[in-house]
Every structure is written in C-alpha cells, then in structure tokens.
Design a protein around this motif. Structure first.
Motif, PDB file in Angstrom:
ATOM      1  N   GLY A 157     155.624  36.747  -0.599  1.00  0.00           N
ATOM      2  CA  GLY A 157     154.701  37.809  -0.988  1.00  0.00           C
ATOM      3  C   GLY A 157     154.005  38.446   0.201  1.00  0.00           C
ATOM      4  N   PHE A 158     153.764  37.656   1.250  1.00  0.00           N
ATOM      5  CA  PHE A 158     153.094  38.183   2.444  1.00  0.00           C
ATOM      6  C   PHE A 158     153.937  39.260   3.134  1.00  0.00           C
ATOM      7  N   ALA A 159     155.252  39.214   2.947  1.00  0.00           N
ATOM      8  CA  ALA A 159     156.138  40.181   3.601  1.00  0.00           C
ATOM      9  C   ALA A 159     155.833  41.606   3.151  1.00  0.00           C
ATOM     10  N   GLU A 160     155.235  41.731   1.973  1.00  0.00           N
ATOM     11  CA  GLU A 160     154.925  43.065   1.433  1.00  0.00           C
ATOM     12  C   GLU A 160     153.488  43.490   1.720  1.00  0.00           C
ATOM     13  N   ARG A 161     152.739  42.627   2.431  1.00  0.00           N
ATOM     14  CA  ARG A 161     151.307  42.909   2.614  1.00  0.00           C
ATOM     15  C   ARG A 161     150.920  43.043   4.085  1.00  0.00           C
ATOM     16  N   THR A 162     149.846  43.774   4.323  1.00  0.00           N
ATOM     17  CA  THR A 162     149.317  43.909   5.691  1.00  0.00           C
ATOM     18  C   THR A 162     147.863  43.445   5.771  1.00  0.00           C
ATOM     19  N   ASP A 163     147.345  42.901   4.652  1.00  0.00           N
ATOM     20  CA  ASP A 163     145.925  42.525   4.585  1.00  0.00           C
ATOM     21  C   ASP A 163     145.738  41.025   4.356  1.00  0.00           C
ATOM     22  N   VAL A 164     146.708  40.220   4.802  1.00  0.00           N
ATOM     23  CA  VAL A 164     146.623  38.770   4.616  1.00  0.00           C
ATOM     24  C   VAL A 164     145.446  38.218   5.427  1.00  0.00           C
ATOM     25  N   THR A 165     144.597  37.414   4.774  1.00  0.00           N
ATOM     26  CA  THR A 165     143.463  36.818   5.478  1.00  0.00           C
ATOM     27  C   THR A 165     143.864  35.474   6.084  1.00  0.00           C
ATOM     28  N   GLU A 166     143.042  34.996   7.010  1.00  0.00           N
ATOM     29  CA  GLU A 166     143.320  33.700   7.625  1.00  0.00           C
ATOM     30  C   GLU A 166     143.283  32.586   6.579  1.00  0.00           C
ATOM     31  N   GLU A 167     142.349  32.662   5.651  1.00  0.00           N
ATOM     32  CA  GLU A 167     142.248  31.650   4.586  1.00  0.00           C
ATOM     33  C   GLU A 167     143.531  31.626   3.750  1.00  0.00           C
ATOM     34  N   GLU A 168     144.041  32.805   3.407  1.00  0.00           N
ATOM     35  CA  GLU A 168     145.279  32.883   2.636  1.00  0.00           C
ATOM     36  C   GLU A 168     146.455  32.321   3.425  1.00  0.00           C
ATOM     37  N   TYR A 169     146.493  32.655   4.703  1.00  0.00           N
ATOM     38  CA  TYR A 169     147.596  32.171   5.539  1.00  0.00           C
ATOM     39  C   TYR A 169     147.568  30.649   5.645  1.00  0.00           C
ATOM     40  N   LEU A 170     146.392  30.081   5.875  1.00  0.00           N
ATOM     41  CA  LEU A 170     146.285  28.632   6.010  1.00  0.00           C
ATOM     42  C   LEU A 170     146.637  27.928   4.698  1.00  0.00           C
TER      43      LEU A 170
END
Length: 329
Positions: A157-170
C-alpha cells in the motif's frame, strides 16, 4: 565465537527436522519445490534464535529444534510468496521457486511449508516438551504469520502513497520483518521453560533486533558498496520504496527538496540516485536511520543482561544483536 559459527552450530539439526517435515510431501514436484530454498542455504538466523533463547533460559537444545524448524519453514514460505509478488527471479543465488516450477506450484509450495510449520511445532512433545507448553509456543508462531501478511499488505500500500509517516513505517517493518524474529525468541523461551519475565524480555529482544535488522537494510542501501550489497547502491530509491531514510527526509525537507525527492522516487532509472542521497544526507536522514537501529540494539542487549544469567547462550544472543549492525549485506 563468530556469529557465522554460532548459526552453523544448529544448522544441521534444523535441516534434519525440516527434511523430516517435508519427506512425505507428495507429489515429488511439490516436495522438490518446497525444499528448494531450504537447500539453497540461508543464514538460519531465526531458528538459531529459537534454540539459543531456549538455552538461555535453561532449556535443552533438543526441546527447541522442532519449533526452530517451524520458524524457518514460515520464513521460507514468506520468501516464496514475496518472490512471486515482486517477480524476483533469483533468491540466495538460485532461480526462484516460481521460475523453476511456475507460479501455481510455487504458491502450493509456500502453502505446504506454512502448514507443515504448525504440524512441526505440535510434534515437539516427541522431544520432551510438555503438552501445555506447546500451545503458547504455537500461538506465538501463528500470531507472527498473521502479522507477516499484514506487513506485506501495508508495504504494498505504501507504494501508492507519498505521505507515509515514521510511525506507519515502523509499524509496517515490525509486522513484515520483526514479528517473526520476536516469535522465534519468544517461542524458544517458552519451550525452554523460561519464566514469564524471561519470555517477555526475549520476545522484546527479538522485536528490537528485528526492527534494527530492517532499518540497517535501509541504511546499507545507500551507505554500503555495490560489491558488499550484491546489488546496485540505491536500488530502494530506484524502486521508489518508502524507507525510514526517505520518510524522515520527506518530513524534514524544504518544500523544494521534498518535491524533488518525490519526483526522483517516481522516476524510472538510476541517474538521479546520487541526488536523492544528497537530499537525505542534507537533512541527516541517513545518520538518523543508523542511530535508530543502534538504539534498538542497545535496548535489546540491556534486556538480556537484566533477566538472564551469564551463559554461552546469552553471550551468543548479545553477539547476534551486534551482528545486525555490523553486517554489510
């Protein structure tokens, strides 16, 4: 002792358990596809962590071998399915399972490994593990499987986004990478007869070194050499991946640098990799990622010192924590 020697120490016994788990798979093509990546090698980090965690709480090696094999079966299942989704043609220097046997058989091989993992844990009673102990160990393994799937879905899902937060990534890397490592150390402590405090500490140790392992991968992609990595430096940038370095740089950058980094991530080709790396360097994002991984490793090591008596197994676990940051690929 070197970490590679520690991991080799249990490899033969783990491989024997995996072979036993798969020997009756029929037809032969499905068995061969299921065994392919296991026979191709691999560090055997996760099953070794199961055994070492059992030893570190006073358990016997034999009691942890089947659970260790199960964790490796799950890891291998996830690799086969990842290769199908990413259309990667090689794994561990060999053709991927789907390249050799086709996607339908590769999917079945992954499903076979997944199913055999649970069966293998449940057979631990043969090695003297009390039946009431097997259920919580199995539960730890099952829970990690759900999280692996969730993590993969989040990553896609992150591949379609440019607003991923650090919390989401972790959260994503916890589920995709660290959850199985945490399950390995937790299940090992359980079958080894650890106290609730030891089981919780070893689970957290596994989570922390798993997080550091993935963050170090992000870091090495821009800080290592092509020779060490075995692939071009900056390949994550070329693929437009949302790594911790990228997420941090996007959060800190000026509007101009933010937009330029996004443009580079969306473009095909590698001609702007160095420019993207300069932007990440400018905002301290490369150093930041390394510091986060270092802090995770430091916390993991302190947990071991707090709840475990000094032993060769505890020392091996401390060395593995350091190895996570010292490796170059």
């Amino acid at each position: 002792m070197e970490v590679t020697e520690i991991l080799k120490k249990y490899s033969a016994d783990i491989d024997q358990e995996i072979t036993a788990a798969l020997e009756e798979v029929d037809p032969e093509t499905l068995r061969q596809a299921s065994e392919h990546l296991v026979k191709a090698g691999g560090k055997k980090l996760r099953p070794s962590l199961v055994v070492l965690s059992a030893e570190a709480v006073g358990g016997q090696v034999k009691s942890a071998l089947k659970t260790g094999a199960a964790v490796e079966l799950i890891h291998t299942f996830s690799l086969i399915h990842d290769d199908i989704m990413d259309q990667d043609e090689k794994r561990r220097g060999k053709p991927s399972v789907h390249v050799l046997w086709g996607e339908p058989t590769a999917i079945l091989a992954g499903d076979t490994l997944f199913s055999k993992a649970f069966e293998t844990v449940m057979r631990s009673e043969e090695d003297g593990v009390p039946a009431p102990t097997i259920l919580p160990a199995l539960n730890a393994v099952v829970d990690s499987c759900v999280k692996i799937c969730e993590g993969q879905a989040l990553d896609m899902g992150f591949a379609e986004r440019t607003d991923v937060t650090e919390e989401e990534y972790l959260n994503m890397i916890f589920k995709k990478t660290a959850a199985l490592i945490a399950a390995a150390t937790k299940a090992g402590a359980i079958v080894g007869g650890g106290t609730p405090e030891q089981i919780e500490a070893l689970s957290e140790y596994g989570r922390l070194i798993g997080m550091a392992f993935q963050i170090q991968d992000d870091y090495l992609d821009v800080a290592s050499s092509e020779e060490d990595l075995g692939k071009p430096v900056g390949s994550d940038i070329v693929e437009g991946k949302m790594t911790l370095l990228v997420v941090n740089a996007l959060a800190r950058a000026s509007e101009e640098d933010h937009n330029r980094l996004l443009t580079i991530l969306k473009e095909e080709g590698d001609e702007h990799v160095s420019e993207a790396m300069e932007i990440m360097e400018k905002y301290g994002s490369i150093e930041y990622a390394w510091q986060v991984a270092q802090e995770d490793v430091n916390q993991a090591k302190q947990l071991l010192r707090d709840v475990l008596d000094d032993s060769p197994a505890r020392e091996a676990l401390l060395l593995i924590a350091d190895f996570v940051l010292q490796r170059s690929n």
